[in-house]
Design a protein around this motif. Structure first.
Motif, short mmCIF file in Angstrom:
data_model
loop_
_atom_site.label_atom_id
_atom_site.label_comp_id
_atom_site.label_asym_id
_atom_site.label_seq_id
_atom_site.Cartn_x
_atom_site.Cartn_y
_atom_site.Cartn_z
N TYR A 115 0.78 -0.97 0.12
CA TYR A 115 0.11 0.04 0.03
C TYR A 115 0.86 1.20 -0.05
CZ TYR A 115 -3.58 -3.23 1.40
OH TYR A 115 -4.52 -4.39 1.41
N PRO A 116 1.56 1.49 -0.95
CA PRO A 116 2.45 2.63 -1.14
C PRO A 116 1.68 3.98 -1.19
CG PRO A 116 2.49 1.58 -3.22
CD PRO A 116 1.82 0.71 -2.19
N TYR A 117 0.65 4.09 -1.35
CA TYR A 117 -0.22 5.22 -1.64
C TYR A 117 -0.96 5.81 -0.27
CZ TYR A 117 -0.79 1.21 -4.96
OH TYR A 117 -0.65 0.16 -5.71
N ILE A 118 -0.66 5.16 0.75
CA ILE A 118 -1.26 5.56 2.03
C ILE A 118 0.01 6.08 3.00
CG2 ILE A 118 -1.01 3.46 3.47
CD1 ILE A 118 -3.31 3.90 4.75
N VAL A 119 -0.25 7.26 3.59
CA VAL A 119 0.48 7.87 4.62
C VAL A 119 0.00 8.10 6.02
CG1 VAL A 119 1.86 9.06 2.89
CG2 VAL A 119 0.00 10.32 3.93
N GLN A 120 0.92 8.21 6.84
CA GLN A 120 0.44 8.68 8.29
C GLN A 120 0.02 10.15 8.33
OE1 GLN A 120 2.79 6.53 11.38
NE2 GLN A 120 3.68 5.12 9.65
N VAL A 121 -0.73 10.52 9.33
CA VAL A 121 -0.97 11.63 9.59
C VAL A 121 -0.77 11.99 11.12
CG1 VAL A 121 -2.52 13.80 9.80
CG2 VAL A 121 -2.73 12.48 7.72
N GLU A 122 0.38 12.48 11.33
CA GLU A 122 0.69 12.74 12.81
C GLU A 122 0.17 14.22 13.08
OE1 GLU A 122 4.59 9.73 12.57
OE2 GLU A 122 4.95 11.91 12.74
N THR A 123 -0.38 14.31 14.45
CA THR A 123 -0.63 15.44 15.18
C THR A 123 0.28 15.64 16.33
OG1 THR A 123 -2.91 14.94 14.50
CG2 THR A 123 -2.55 16.36 16.25
N TYR A 124 0.64 16.81 16.50
CA TYR A 124 1.54 17.27 17.45
C TYR A 124 0.52 17.71 18.76
CZ TYR A 124 4.58 19.94 20.28
OH TYR A 124 5.47 20.55 21.32
N TRP A 164 4.60 14.17 19.06
CA TRP A 164 3.74 13.70 17.73
C TRP A 164 3.05 12.37 17.85
CZ3 TRP A 164 2.75 17.21 13.75
CH2 TRP A 164 3.81 18.39 13.95
N ARG A 165 1.93 12.27 17.41
CA ARG A 165 1.25 11.05 17.68
C ARG A 165 0.43 10.90 16.36
NH1 ARG A 165 1.01 8.09 22.28
NH2 ARG A 165 1.58 9.16 24.30
N LEU A 166 0.21 9.41 16.06
CA LEU A 166 -0.92 9.24 14.95
C LEU A 166 -2.08 9.90 15.13
CD1 LEU A 166 -1.32 7.48 12.31
CD2 LEU A 166 -2.15 5.57 13.76
N GLY A 167 -2.60 10.50 14.19
CA GLY A 167 -4.19 10.87 14.26
C GLY A 167 -4.98 10.42 13.25
N CYS A 168 -4.23 10.26 12.09
CA CYS A 168 -5.38 9.96 10.90
C CYS A 168 -4.45 9.29 9.71
CB CYS A 168 -6.27 11.02 10.12
SG CYS A 168 -7.57 11.86 11.25
N ILE A 199 2.95 14.47 8.05
CA ILE A 199 2.95 13.22 7.51
C ILE A 199 4.09 12.36 7.42
CG2 ILE A 199 0.78 14.09 6.09
CD1 ILE A 199 3.50 12.56 4.09
N ARG A 200 3.88 11.30 7.54
CA ARG A 200 5.19 10.08 7.49
C ARG A 200 4.83 9.17 6.26
NH1 ARG A 200 9.09 9.04 11.00
NH2 ARG A 200 8.05 10.21 12.65
N SER A 221 -9.16 7.46 10.29
CA SER A 221 -10.08 8.23 9.63
C SER A 221 -9.12 9.15 8.47
CB SER A 221 -10.25 9.48 10.47
OG SER A 221 -11.39 9.01 11.36
N GLY A 222 -9.51 9.29 7.28
CA GLY A 222 -8.72 9.83 6.32
C GLY A 222 -7.99 9.13 5.26
N GLY A 223 -8.01 7.49 5.59
CA GLY A 223 -7.40 6.63 4.93
C GLY A 223 -8.35 6.04 4.03
N PRO A 224 -7.73 5.20 3.17
CA PRO A 224 -8.47 4.76 2.24
C PRO A 224 -9.47 3.62 2.27
CG PRO A 224 -6.16 3.71 2.25
CD PRO A 224 -6.59 4.58 3.41
N LEU A 225 -10.61 3.50 1.50
CA LEU A 225 -11.45 2.41 1.24
C LEU A 225 -11.10 2.22 -0.04
CD1 LEU A 225 -13.84 0.45 2.14
CD2 LEU A 225 -15.22 2.03 1.01
N TYR A 226 -10.37 0.90 -0.51
CA TYR A 226 -10.07 0.44 -1.88
C TYR A 226 -11.23 -0.56 -2.21
CZ TYR A 226 -5.38 2.02 -0.50
OH TYR A 226 -4.27 2.82 -0.26
N ALA A 227 -11.23 -0.36 -3.70
CA ALA A 227 -11.82 -1.34 -4.49
C ALA A 227 -10.96 -1.78 -5.68
CB ALA A 227 -13.36 -1.29 -5.23
N GLY A 228 -11.28 -2.72 -6.41
CA GLY A 228 -10.68 -3.31 -7.55
C GLY A 228 -9.65 -4.41 -7.33
N GLY A 229 -9.46 -5.05 -6.26
CA GLY A 229 -8.44 -6.22 -6.07
C GLY A 229 -7.26 -5.78 -5.74
N SER A 230 -6.18 -6.54 -5.40
CA SER A 230 -4.83 -6.19 -5.10
C SER A 230 -4.02 -5.78 -6.28
CB SER A 230 -3.89 -7.44 -4.40
OG SER A 230 -4.17 -8.46 -5.36
#
Length: 263
Positions: free
Chosen positions: A34-43, A50-54, A83-84, A215-224
């Protein structure tokens, strides 16, 4: 971006995740998947950390797509978000990029409390594409996702309701749920499901869902082999509830807006 016909074919090509354990109900995966996803960190200034938020989704080297509620609220400031990218592990590794500004959709919370929960986010410094940092594919404008097709959430959010976030990226497969059926369920709670939302889960079974931190992350369709983002994780009644499925913002309602603003 794929055509409507091509996407319709891909949606029915999804395969079940092998060995899923009983995100919630998911299993470990890697950023290579899943190289298309990133972490959103909140200060958190009161903790000075900093902690994971979304989560968020890569549109270009400068722009992401996420949920508006991840970039709103009484204490929101752009410099309190970063973001990370490019790492399987939460809050560790990869590359870190700070937020320049976010554009929340102008209809966010206008029609109903949760409607229009989508945004685009500009980074102060550009991403560099690598095998673990890649541009996502988003669904065409106005595409109608069929009912009962496999869809996948990915993220580092809570693995149990009220529990803790995951150190390792998780993924979980479930199925799209008829909007009218979902609407009738949520009316029992006096909550509104609009046509700008997608419900997904295991209806009357439960046990698989996104949760806090996803939250803010993906809902994917289409198979791997052909992952297409059809939804952005938004809200729900608890997590993995058998009666009330998780709700994502329907990206197809906003694709043109996203493309017009993320440039």
């Amino acid at each position: 971006m794929v055509s409507h016909l091509t996407l319709a074919v891909l949606l029915f090509a999804g395969t079940a995740l092998v060995g899923a354990k009983r995100i919630i109900g998911g299993e470990d995966t890697t950023i290579e998947e899943y190289p298309y996803i990133v972490q959103v960190e909140t200060y958190r200034d009161w903790e000075n950390l900093w902690r994971l938020g979304c989560g968020a989704n890569i549109l270009t080297t400068r722009w992401l797509m996420s949920a508006a509620h991840c970039f709103a609220g009484w204490n929101y400031r752009p410099d309190f978000r970063r973001i990370r990218a490019g790492t399987t592990i939460k809050n560790t590794g990869g590359s870190v990029h700070y937020v320049d500004y976010a554009i929340n959709h102008p209809e966010y919370t206008v029609a109903t409390r949760y409607d229009g929960d989508i945004n685009v986010v500009r980074l102060l410094t550009p991403l560099v594409y690598t095998p673990v940092i890649q541009k996502a594919t988003i669904v065409p404008q106005d595409y109608i996702l069929p009912d009962n097709v496999p869809v996948v959430h990915a993220g580092w959010g809570h693995t149990t309701q009220g529990g803790s976030t995951s150190r390792i990226l998780q993924h979980v497969e479930m199925y799209s749920i008829n909007t009218e059926l979902c609407r009738q369920r949520y009316l029992r709670l006096r909550e509104t499901i609009t046509d700008n939302m997608i419900c997904a889960g295991l209806l009357d079974v439960g046990g698989r869902d996104a949760c806090q931190g996803d939250s803010g992350g993906p809902l994917y369709a289409g198979g791997s082999e052909n992952r297409v983002i059809v939804g952005v994780v938004a809200w729900g009644h608890g997590c993995a509830n058998e009666t009330y499925p998780g709700v994502s913002t329907r990206v197809a309602s906003y694709t043109n807006w996203v493309r017009e603003n993320a440039r």
